[in-house]
Design a protein around this motif. Structure first.
Motif, PDB file in Angstrom:
ATOM      1  N   PRO A 116      19.139  65.606 -19.686  1.00  0.00           N
ATOM      2  CA  PRO A 116      18.183  66.879 -20.366  1.00  0.00           C
ATOM      3  C   PRO A 116      16.876  66.649 -20.555  1.00  0.00           C
ATOM      4  N   THR A 117      15.890  67.474 -20.198  1.00  0.00           N
ATOM      5  CA  THR A 117      14.601  67.529 -20.629  1.00  0.00           C
ATOM      6  C   THR A 117      14.348  68.379 -22.080  1.00  0.00           C
ATOM      7  N   ARG A 118      13.146  68.470 -22.348  1.00  0.00           N
ATOM      8  CA  ARG A 118      12.824  69.054 -23.472  1.00  0.00           C
ATOM      9  C   ARG A 118      12.705  70.657 -23.411  1.00  0.00           C
ATOM     10  N   ASP A 119      12.776  70.946 -22.022  1.00  0.00           N
ATOM     11  CA  ASP A 119      12.459  72.664 -21.875  1.00  0.00           C
ATOM     12  C   ASP A 119      13.526  73.287 -21.357  1.00  0.00           C
ATOM     13  N   GLY A 120      14.857  72.868 -21.665  1.00  0.00           N
ATOM     14  CA  GLY A 120      15.962  73.686 -21.351  1.00  0.00           C
ATOM     15  C   GLY A 120      16.380  73.280 -19.843  1.00  0.00           C
ATOM     16  N   THR A 121      15.799  72.469 -19.001  1.00  0.00           N
ATOM     17  CA  THR A 121      16.330  71.980 -17.734  1.00  0.00           C
ATOM     18  C   THR A 121      17.040  70.664 -17.816  1.00  0.00           C
ATOM     19  N   LEU A 122      17.485  70.293 -16.789  1.00  0.00           N
ATOM     20  CA  LEU A 122      18.070  69.048 -16.516  1.00  0.00           C
ATOM     21  C   LEU A 122      17.224  68.123 -15.362  1.00  0.00           C
ATOM     22  N   LYS A 123      17.023  67.017 -15.396  1.00  0.00           N
ATOM     23  CA  LYS A 123      16.140  66.390 -14.184  1.00  0.00           C
ATOM     24  C   LYS A 123      16.811  65.080 -13.792  1.00  0.00           C
ATOM     25  N   GLY A 124      16.940  64.894 -12.455  1.00  0.00           N
ATOM     26  CA  GLY A 124      17.559  63.433 -12.196  1.00  0.00           C
ATOM     27  C   GLY A 124      17.507  63.147 -10.955  1.00  0.00           C
ATOM     28  N   ASP A 125      17.852  62.164 -10.560  1.00  0.00           N
ATOM     29  CA  ASP A 125      17.958  61.544  -8.939  1.00  0.00           C
ATOM     30  C   ASP A 125      19.030  62.012  -8.057  1.00  0.00           C
ATOM     31  N   VAL A 126      18.786  62.187  -6.897  1.00  0.00           N
ATOM     32  CA  VAL A 126      19.678  62.728  -6.017  1.00  0.00           C
ATOM     33  C   VAL A 126      20.168  61.257  -5.414  1.00  0.00           C
ATOM     34  N   ALA A 127      21.376  61.249  -5.018  1.00  0.00           N
ATOM     35  CA  ALA A 127      22.162  59.935  -4.284  1.00  0.00           C
ATOM     36  C   ALA A 127      21.469  60.076  -2.779  1.00  0.00           C
ATOM     37  N   GLY A 128      21.268  58.621  -2.447  1.00  0.00           N
ATOM     38  CA  GLY A 128      20.863  58.393  -0.869  1.00  0.00           C
ATOM     39  C   GLY A 128      19.548  58.609  -0.877  1.00  0.00           C
ATOM     40  N   SER A 129      18.853  58.387   0.341  1.00  0.00           N
ATOM     41  CA  SER A 129      17.369  58.522   0.465  1.00  0.00           C
ATOM     42  C   SER A 129      17.020  59.762   1.149  1.00  0.00           C
ATOM     43  N   ARG A 130      15.516  59.981   0.963  1.00  0.00           N
ATOM     44  CA  ARG A 130      15.297  61.419   1.425  1.00  0.00           C
ATOM     45  C   ARG A 130      15.531  61.475   2.726  1.00  0.00           C
ATOM     46  N   ASP A 131      15.310  60.459   3.827  1.00  0.00           N
ATOM     47  CA  ASP A 131      15.707  60.592   5.306  1.00  0.00           C
ATOM     48  C   ASP A 131      17.013  60.908   5.546  1.00  0.00           C
ATOM     49  N   GLU A 132      17.891  60.290   4.770  1.00  0.00           N
ATOM     50  CA  GLU A 132      19.167  60.522   5.007  1.00  0.00           C
ATOM     51  C   GLU A 132      19.806  61.969   4.722  1.00  0.00           C
ATOM     52  N   ASN A 133      19.385  62.367   3.355  1.00  0.00           N
ATOM     53  CA  ASN A 133      19.892  63.701   3.040  1.00  0.00           C
ATOM     54  C   ASN A 133      19.277  64.949   3.650  1.00  0.00           C
ATOM     55  N   GLU A 165      11.408  67.041  -6.320  1.00  0.00           N
ATOM     56  CA  GLU A 165      10.125  66.204  -6.018  1.00  0.00           C
ATOM     57  C   GLU A 165      10.501  64.841  -5.789  1.00  0.00           C
ATOM     58  N   GLN A 166       9.315  64.078  -5.445  1.00  0.00           N
ATOM     59  CA  GLN A 166       9.527  62.821  -4.903  1.00  0.00           C
ATOM     60  C   GLN A 166       9.457  61.833  -5.894  1.00  0.00           C
ATOM     61  N   ALA A 167      10.415  60.845  -6.036  1.00  0.00           N
ATOM     62  CA  ALA A 167      10.449  59.883  -7.165  1.00  0.00           C
ATOM     63  C   ALA A 167       9.269  59.067  -7.388  1.00  0.00           C
ATOM     64  N   PRO A 168       8.738  59.126  -8.696  1.00  0.00           N
ATOM     65  CA  PRO A 168       7.455  58.522  -8.638  1.00  0.00           C
ATOM     66  C   PRO A 168       7.531  56.949  -8.309  1.00  0.00           C
ATOM     67  N   ASP A 169       8.503  56.247  -8.529  1.00  0.00           N
ATOM     68  CA  ASP A 169       8.505  54.885  -8.188  1.00  0.00           C
ATOM     69  C   ASP A 169       9.105  54.528  -6.801  1.00  0.00           C
ATOM     70  N   SER A 170       9.567  55.596  -6.025  1.00  0.00           N
ATOM     71  CA  SER A 170      10.196  55.423  -4.834  1.00  0.00           C
ATOM     72  C   SER A 170      10.015  56.566  -4.029  1.00  0.00           C
ATOM     73  N   PRO A 171       9.210  56.767  -3.102  1.00  0.00           N
ATOM     74  CA  PRO A 171       9.059  57.714  -2.109  1.00  0.00           C
ATOM     75  C   PRO A 171      10.237  58.034  -1.328  1.00  0.00           C
ATOM     76  N   LEU A 172      11.134  57.236  -1.198  1.00  0.00           N
ATOM     77  CA  LEU A 172      12.493  57.509  -0.324  1.00  0.00           C
ATOM     78  C   LEU A 172      13.448  58.318  -1.263  1.00  0.00           C
ATOM     79  N   ARG A 173      13.226  58.533  -2.693  1.00  0.00           N
ATOM     80  CA  ARG A 173      14.273  59.043  -3.235  1.00  0.00           C
ATOM     81  C   ARG A 173      13.784  60.465  -3.934  1.00  0.00           C
ATOM     82  N   SER A 174      14.706  61.500  -3.750  1.00  0.00           N
ATOM     83  CA  SER A 174      14.522  62.865  -4.392  1.00  0.00           C
ATOM     84  C   SER A 174      14.819  62.921  -5.682  1.00  0.00           C
ATOM     85  N   VAL A 175      13.999  63.746  -6.639  1.00  0.00           N
ATOM     86  CA  VAL A 175      14.198  64.142  -7.748  1.00  0.00           C
ATOM     87  C   VAL A 175      14.256  65.578  -8.088  1.00  0.00           C
ATOM     88  N   ILE A 176      15.363  66.196  -8.523  1.00  0.00           N
ATOM     89  CA  ILE A 176      15.504  67.590  -8.685  1.00  0.00           C
ATOM     90  C   ILE A 176      15.383  68.087 -10.228  1.00  0.00           C
TER      91      ILE A 176
END
Length: 202
Positions: A116-133, A165-176
């Motif tokens: 959960p975030t503070r604005d009524g949404t949820l945020k997190g990582d997607v499994a696998g790398s951006r290239d694979e997904n 979004e692109q994960a700030p600590d890993s350009p190969l991972r997606s964050v939704i």
């Protein structure tokens, strides 16, 4: 006559909701109890709502709560005799939740872990790398797929993707970022999915 028409409309809506809930998990035995929201906590971390339904109506701790069809609201946090407190998935106290992004090319979807975030949404990582997904886009549906929840909650809608979004600590991972289809802190009525005895111990 207008009152009768509204009652008929409400009944049809409840019947359609029940049909959808059964279709989501046809093998799970639950009873659907509609309950009005009668209060809210002032604790920003909890953000729980009080409903007019409790142990006298069969409500139990951790029963699954939904709103407007198959949108997951959360769980029963505390069950009193005739009232209960329910905690939405968007409250910080709810913690992380696992889901599946629904993709046509992947019947089981793509795994993600949301907080959960503070604005009524949820945020997190997607499994696998951006290239694979496959390409992820706003509007995609995310459903619950989390073994820590009851069987009756699986595949209920967590929400829809509003940004990728692109994960700030890993350009190969997606964050939704995922937003529920309903503003969970503003609902006036919910449906408690009361587990039948065969599932109560799960």
């Amino acid at each position: 006559r207008s009152l009768m028409r509204q009652r008929n409309k409400d009944l049809l809506s409840q019947m359609e909701t029940a049909r959808l809930l059964i279709a989501i998990n046809p093998d799970v035995r639950t009873r659907h109890l509609t309950a009005p929201v009668i209060g809210a906590t002032s604790d920003p971390a909890g953000q729980s709502l009080q409903i007019r339904a409790g142990q006298a109506q069969g409500v139990h701790l951790n029963d699954v709560v939904v709103v407007e069809g198959v949108q997951l609201f959360g769980k029963v946090l505390r069950a009193g005799t005739r009232t209960s407190w329910i905690l939405p998935i968007t409250a910080s106290a709810s913690g992380k939740i696992e889901g599946r992004i629904m993709l046509d090319e992947l019947p089981d979807g793509l795994a993600c872990k949301l907080s959960p975030t503070r604005d009524g949404t949820l945020k997190g990582d997607v499994a696998g790398s951006r290239d694979e997904n496959p390409t992820l886009t706003p509007g995609m549906t995310v459903r619950l797929s989390d073994s820590s929840w009851q069987a009756s909650a699986q595949m209920l809608v967590i929400g829809t993707i509003v940004s990728v979004e692109q994960a700030p600590d890993s350009p190969l991972r997606s964050v939704i970022v995922v937003r529920p289809t309903v503003a969970l802190d503003r609902v006036t009525e919910v449906i408690v999915r009361i587990a039948e005895p065969t599932e109560a111990g799960s």
